[in-house]
Write a protein that holds these residues in place. Sequence first.
Motif, PDB file in Angstrom:
ATOM      1  N   THR A   1     -99.192  -8.835  43.618  1.00 36.91           N
ATOM      2  CA  THR A   1     -99.310  -8.944  42.169  1.00 36.91           C
ATOM      3  C   THR A   1    -100.382  -9.977  41.844  1.00 36.91           C
ATOM      4  O   THR A   1    -100.397 -11.057  42.431  1.00 36.91           O
TER       5      THR A   1
ATOM      6  N   ASN B   1    -104.492  -1.912  38.608  1.00 40.20           N
ATOM      7  CA  ASN B   1    -103.346  -1.386  39.347  1.00 40.20           C
ATOM      8  C   ASN B   1    -103.824  -0.364  40.363  1.00 40.20           C
ATOM      9  O   ASN B   1    -104.618   0.515  40.038  1.00 40.20           O
ATOM     10  N   GLN B   2    -103.346  -0.489  41.596  1.00 40.12           N
ATOM     11  CA  GLN B   2    -103.775   0.396  42.668  1.00 40.12           C
ATOM     12  C   GLN B   2    -102.596   0.720  43.572  1.00 40.12           C
ATOM     13  O   GLN B   2    -101.733  -0.118  43.807  1.00 40.12           O
ATOM     14  N   THR B   3    -102.574   1.908  44.078  1.00 43.62           N
ATOM     15  CA  THR B   3    -101.667   2.294  45.142  1.00 43.62           C
ATOM     16  C   THR B   3    -102.493   3.068  46.146  1.00 43.62           C
ATOM     17  O   THR B   3    -103.229   3.984  45.766  1.00 43.62           O
TER      18      THR B   3
ATOM     19  N   THR C   1    -103.080   4.069  50.669  1.00 44.88           N
ATOM     20  CA  THR C   1    -102.691   4.006  52.066  1.00 44.88           C
ATOM     21  C   THR C   1    -103.935   4.083  52.929  1.00 44.88           C
ATOM     22  O   THR C   1    -104.834   4.873  52.665  1.00 44.88           O
TER      23      THR C   1
ATOM     24  N   VAL D   1    -100.237   0.114  53.636  1.00 43.36           N
ATOM     25  CA  VAL D   1     -99.975   0.601  52.288  1.00 43.36           C
ATOM     26  C   VAL D   1    -100.199  -0.547  51.307  1.00 43.36           C
ATOM     27  O   VAL D   1     -99.729  -1.663  51.517  1.00 43.36           O
TER      28      VAL D   1
ATOM     29  N   ASN E   1     -99.701  -1.673  47.334  1.00 40.22           N
ATOM     30  CA  ASN E   1     -99.147  -1.505  45.984  1.00 40.22           C
ATOM     31  C   ASN E   1     -99.568  -2.751  45.216  1.00 40.22           C
ATOM     32  O   ASN E   1     -98.989  -3.819  45.376  1.00 40.22           O
TER      33      ASN E   1
ATOM     34  N   THR F   1    -100.188  -4.651  41.627  1.00 31.40           N
ATOM     35  CA  THR F   1     -99.814  -4.666  40.219  1.00 31.40           C
ATOM     36  C   THR F   1    -100.571  -5.786  39.523  1.00 31.40           C
ATOM     37  O   THR F   1    -100.572  -6.929  39.995  1.00 31.40           O
TER      38      THR F   1
END
Length: 78
Positions: free
Chosen positions: A2, A19-21, A23, A36, A38, A40
């Motif tokens: 974060t 914001n990114q997601t 792999t 991975v 994640n 925020t």
Amino acid sequence: QTICSGATFTWNGTDYTTNQTGTRFPGADGCTADQVLNLTVTPKPVDIVTNQTICSGATFTWNGTDYTTNQTGTRFPG
């Protein structure tokens, strides 16, 4: 991970500010773990405003500094 709005997070050599997601598949050998992300991004917290009234000749201490006259200021803690 974060981060605050306006900050940058570097992951695998790439800078991210939104914001990114994602792999990353580092190897297809079946023995290397996938990575991975994640990420925020949170908004900057609201300003903390201190309003203080003192009598002439008195002292007000704000963030370690003494004030005896009319003052307006901003402190950037981070």
